[in-house]
Design a protein around this motif. Structure first.
Motif, PDB file in Angstrom:
ATOM      1  N   ALA A 229       0.833  -1.212   0.000  1.00 48.23           N
ATOM      2  CA  ALA A 229       0.000   0.000   0.000  1.00 48.23           C
ATOM      3  C   ALA A 229       0.865   1.259   0.000  1.00 48.23           C
ATOM      4  N   GLY A 230       0.449   2.236  -0.779  1.00 44.37           N
ATOM      5  CA  GLY A 230       1.106   3.537  -0.797  1.00 44.37           C
ATOM      6  C   GLY A 230       2.240   3.672  -1.794  1.00 44.37           C
ATOM      7  N   LYS A 231       2.602   2.583  -2.466  1.00 45.78           N
ATOM      8  CA  LYS A 231       3.703   2.651  -3.432  1.00 45.78           C
ATOM      9  C   LYS A 231       3.302   3.528  -4.606  1.00 45.78           C
ATOM     10  N   THR A 232       4.286   4.163  -5.216  1.00 44.13           N
ATOM     11  CA  THR A 232       4.032   4.968  -6.408  1.00 44.13           C
ATOM     12  C   THR A 232       4.610   4.328  -7.662  1.00 44.13           C
TER      13      THR A 232
ATOM     14  N   PHE B 249       8.062   5.172  -2.710  1.00 38.74           N
ATOM     15  CA  PHE B 249       6.994   5.731  -1.890  1.00 38.74           C
ATOM     16  C   PHE B 249       7.149   7.247  -1.846  1.00 38.74           C
TER      17      PHE B 249
ATOM     18  N   SER C 127       6.944   9.205   0.655  1.00 39.44           N
ATOM     19  CA  SER C 127       7.583   9.680   1.878  1.00 39.44           C
ATOM     20  C   SER C 127       8.080   8.496   2.702  1.00 39.44           C
TER      21      SER C 127
ATOM     22  N   GLN D   1       7.423   8.109   5.791  1.00 37.59           N
ATOM     23  CA  GLN D   1       6.292   7.694   6.623  1.00 37.59           C
ATOM     24  C   GLN D   1       5.413   6.681   5.888  1.00 37.59           C
ATOM     25  N   THR D   2       5.188   6.895   4.607  1.00 35.05           N
ATOM     26  CA  THR D   2       4.377   5.965   3.819  1.00 35.05           C
ATOM     27  C   THR D   2       5.080   4.621   3.686  1.00 35.05           C
TER      28      THR D   2
ATOM     29  N   ALA E 158       4.846   2.818   7.076  1.00 39.12           N
ATOM     30  CA  ALA E 158       3.493   2.295   7.299  1.00 39.12           C
ATOM     31  C   ALA E 158       3.256   1.047   6.468  1.00 39.12           C
ATOM     32  N   CYS E 159       3.722   1.050   5.238  1.00 40.79           N
ATOM     33  CA  CYS E 159       3.575  -0.116   4.363  1.00 40.79           C
ATOM     34  C   CYS E 159       4.343  -1.306   4.932  1.00 40.79           C
TER      35      CYS E 159
ATOM     36  N   SER F 282       2.621  -2.907   7.807  1.00 36.24           N
ATOM     37  CA  SER F 282       1.290  -3.468   7.553  1.00 36.24           C
ATOM     38  C   SER F 282       1.367  -4.978   7.334  1.00 36.24           C
TER      39      SER F 282
END
Length: 108
Positions: A36-39, A64, A66, A68-69, A72-73, A76
């Motif tokens: 989650a949150g990957k670009t 990512f 940031s 922080q992202t 968090a990933c 998870s």
């Protein structure tokens, strides 16, 4: 602008075809679905080295927006599962898993 990325460096596998089959058919789809949150994901296959036989077979970079992202990933359930899977498929030894900050310099 610097972005955060998770870098996974795989040593040469014991059986290349078997590794590629699992990597392409299981691991990449898992990473796409569960990180989650990957670009962006950049998956590179090392073809050689001017210094002789390369000690690295594949490099995966998961970008990512940031730190922080990324954190968090990684914390998870999907992140932990995907990282554990990366370790389990690396038949040539444990992969190196790194957290990095990327700076891009473009030349037009």
């Amino acid at each position: 602008m610097a972005v955060a990325k998770l870098v996974v460096i795989y040593p040469p596998p014991k059986e290349v075809e078997a590794f590629e089959r699992v990597y392409q058919n299981e691991h990449v789809p898992m990473a796409v679905e569960k990180l989650a949150g990957k670009t962006k994901i950049v998956a590179s296959k090392v073809l050689g080295s001017p210094q002789g036989t390369a000690p690295i077979y594949r490099i995966a970079e998961i970008h990512f927006p940031s730190m922080q992202t990324l954190e968090a990933c990684a914390a998870s359930e999907g992140g932990r599962e995907t990282i554990a899977h990366a370790v389990s498929i690396s038949t040539g030894g444990a992969p190196f898993i790194l957290v990095a900050e990327e700076e891009t310099f473009s030349f037009d």
